[in-house]
Design a protein around this motif. Structure first.
Motif, short mmCIF file in Angstrom:
data_model
loop_
_atom_site.label_atom_id
_atom_site.label_comp_id
_atom_site.label_asym_id
_atom_site.label_seq_id
_atom_site.Cartn_x
_atom_site.Cartn_y
_atom_site.Cartn_z
N PRO A 144 1.11 -1.81 -0.40
CA PRO A 144 0.04 0.22 -0.38
C PRO A 144 1.20 1.04 -0.11
CG PRO A 144 -0.55 -1.85 1.50
CD PRO A 144 0.55 -2.32 1.15
N GLU A 145 2.05 1.39 0.66
CA GLU A 145 3.09 1.95 0.68
C GLU A 145 3.41 2.86 -0.78
OE1 GLU A 145 3.43 -0.01 2.76
OE2 GLU A 145 2.56 1.06 4.65
N GLU A 146 3.90 1.95 -1.60
CA GLU A 146 4.18 2.02 -2.84
C GLU A 146 3.34 1.99 -3.09
OE1 GLU A 146 8.11 -1.35 -2.44
OE2 GLU A 146 6.13 -2.37 -3.34
N GLN A 147 1.82 1.71 -3.64
CA GLN A 147 1.28 2.67 -4.74
C GLN A 147 -0.17 3.46 -4.09
OE1 GLN A 147 -0.36 -0.07 -6.86
NE2 GLN A 147 -1.70 1.82 -7.80
N ALA A 148 0.22 4.11 -2.68
CA ALA A 148 0.36 5.57 -2.63
C ALA A 148 2.07 6.15 -3.66
CB ALA A 148 0.21 5.87 -1.68
N ARG A 149 2.80 6.02 -3.41
CA ARG A 149 3.89 6.59 -3.81
C ARG A 149 3.64 7.19 -5.20
NH1 ARG A 149 7.12 10.33 -4.40
NH2 ARG A 149 9.21 10.57 -5.01
N LEU A 150 3.11 5.38 -6.14
CA LEU A 150 3.25 5.72 -7.41
C LEU A 150 2.35 6.50 -7.71
CD1 LEU A 150 4.07 4.50 -10.06
CD2 LEU A 150 2.52 2.46 -9.52
N GLU A 152 1.48 9.44 -6.33
CA GLU A 152 1.48 10.51 -6.47
C GLU A 152 2.75 10.61 -7.14
OE1 GLU A 152 4.32 11.48 -2.54
OE2 GLU A 152 2.57 11.06 -1.64
N ILE A 153 3.31 10.06 -7.64
CA ILE A 153 4.13 10.42 -8.39
C ILE A 153 3.58 10.83 -10.41
CG2 ILE A 153 6.43 9.42 -10.02
CD1 ILE A 153 7.00 7.86 -7.45
N LEU A 154 2.46 9.83 -10.29
CA LEU A 154 1.72 10.24 -11.65
C LEU A 154 1.12 10.91 -11.77
CD1 LEU A 154 1.30 6.23 -12.24
CD2 LEU A 154 2.59 7.31 -13.18
N ASN A 155 0.19 11.60 -10.03
CA ASN A 155 -0.67 12.53 -10.26
C ASN A 155 0.22 14.34 -10.59
OD1 ASN A 155 -2.97 10.64 -9.86
ND2 ASN A 155 -3.08 10.71 -7.93
N ASP A 156 1.09 14.36 -9.52
CA ASP A 156 2.24 15.41 -10.11
C ASP A 156 2.59 15.92 -10.92
OD1 ASP A 156 2.43 15.97 -7.27
OD2 ASP A 156 4.35 15.19 -7.05
#
Length: 156
Positions: A144-150, A152-156
């Motif tokens: 879940p932490e990796e998915q949230a970070r991904l 976050e990166i894709l939405n920026d």
């Protein structure tokens, strides 16, 4: 008209000139037809050592002539076909046979091809199995932490 006659003559002559020519000289032929037939049969299975993949009956090489004479000499001496072949193989080696035996040291050569094919297929199967299992391991689920970070990166 002359061209047609010439073509017709050539077509009719082709079977005459297209027949196989044997290198056996008239002075080599035995007077006994049965022995000569046996000699011709044996000669068909013996390789000309000069021409390689030609039997001694079809070869004009001097060594082929010597082998033809040797075959006839052995048959006149009373050898059986197998005894004559054994004598020639003992003298010139098994390479003189157009169809080598499938026993002894030749067994390795007869088995080597299929064994290498089966070995290659086995190696290919092992390689493909390892590759498939390695690709399955590489597509593991994200935490879940990796998915949230991904995200976050894709939405920026």
């Amino acid at each position: 008209m002359r061209l047609r006659a010439l073509l017709l003559a050539l077509c009719l002559a082709t079977p005459i000139f297209g027949t196989p020519v044997f290198a056996v000289q008239p002075d080599e032929i035995l007077s006994d037809p049965a022995l000569e037939a046996r000699a011709r049969d044996l000669s068909q299975g013996l390789r000309c050592l000069v021409c390689r993949n030609e039997n001694i009956d079809d070869s004009n090489a001097e060594l082929a002539r010597d082998l033809r004479l040797l075959v006839r000499e052995r048959l006149v001496a009373g050898d059986t076909d197998q005894e004559a072949l054994d004598f020639i193989v003992a003298r010139y080696g098994e390479y003189v046979l157009l169809n080598p035996t499938s026993g002894g040291a030749n067994l390795i050569l007869w088995i080597a091809g299929p064994a290498m094919l089966l070995g290659g297929l086995g190696l290919a199967a092992v390689y493909l199995r390892r590759r498939r299992s390695a690709s399955d391991a590489g597509t593991a689920k994200l935490t879940p932490e990796e998915q949230a970070r991904l995200n976050e990166i894709l939405n920026d």
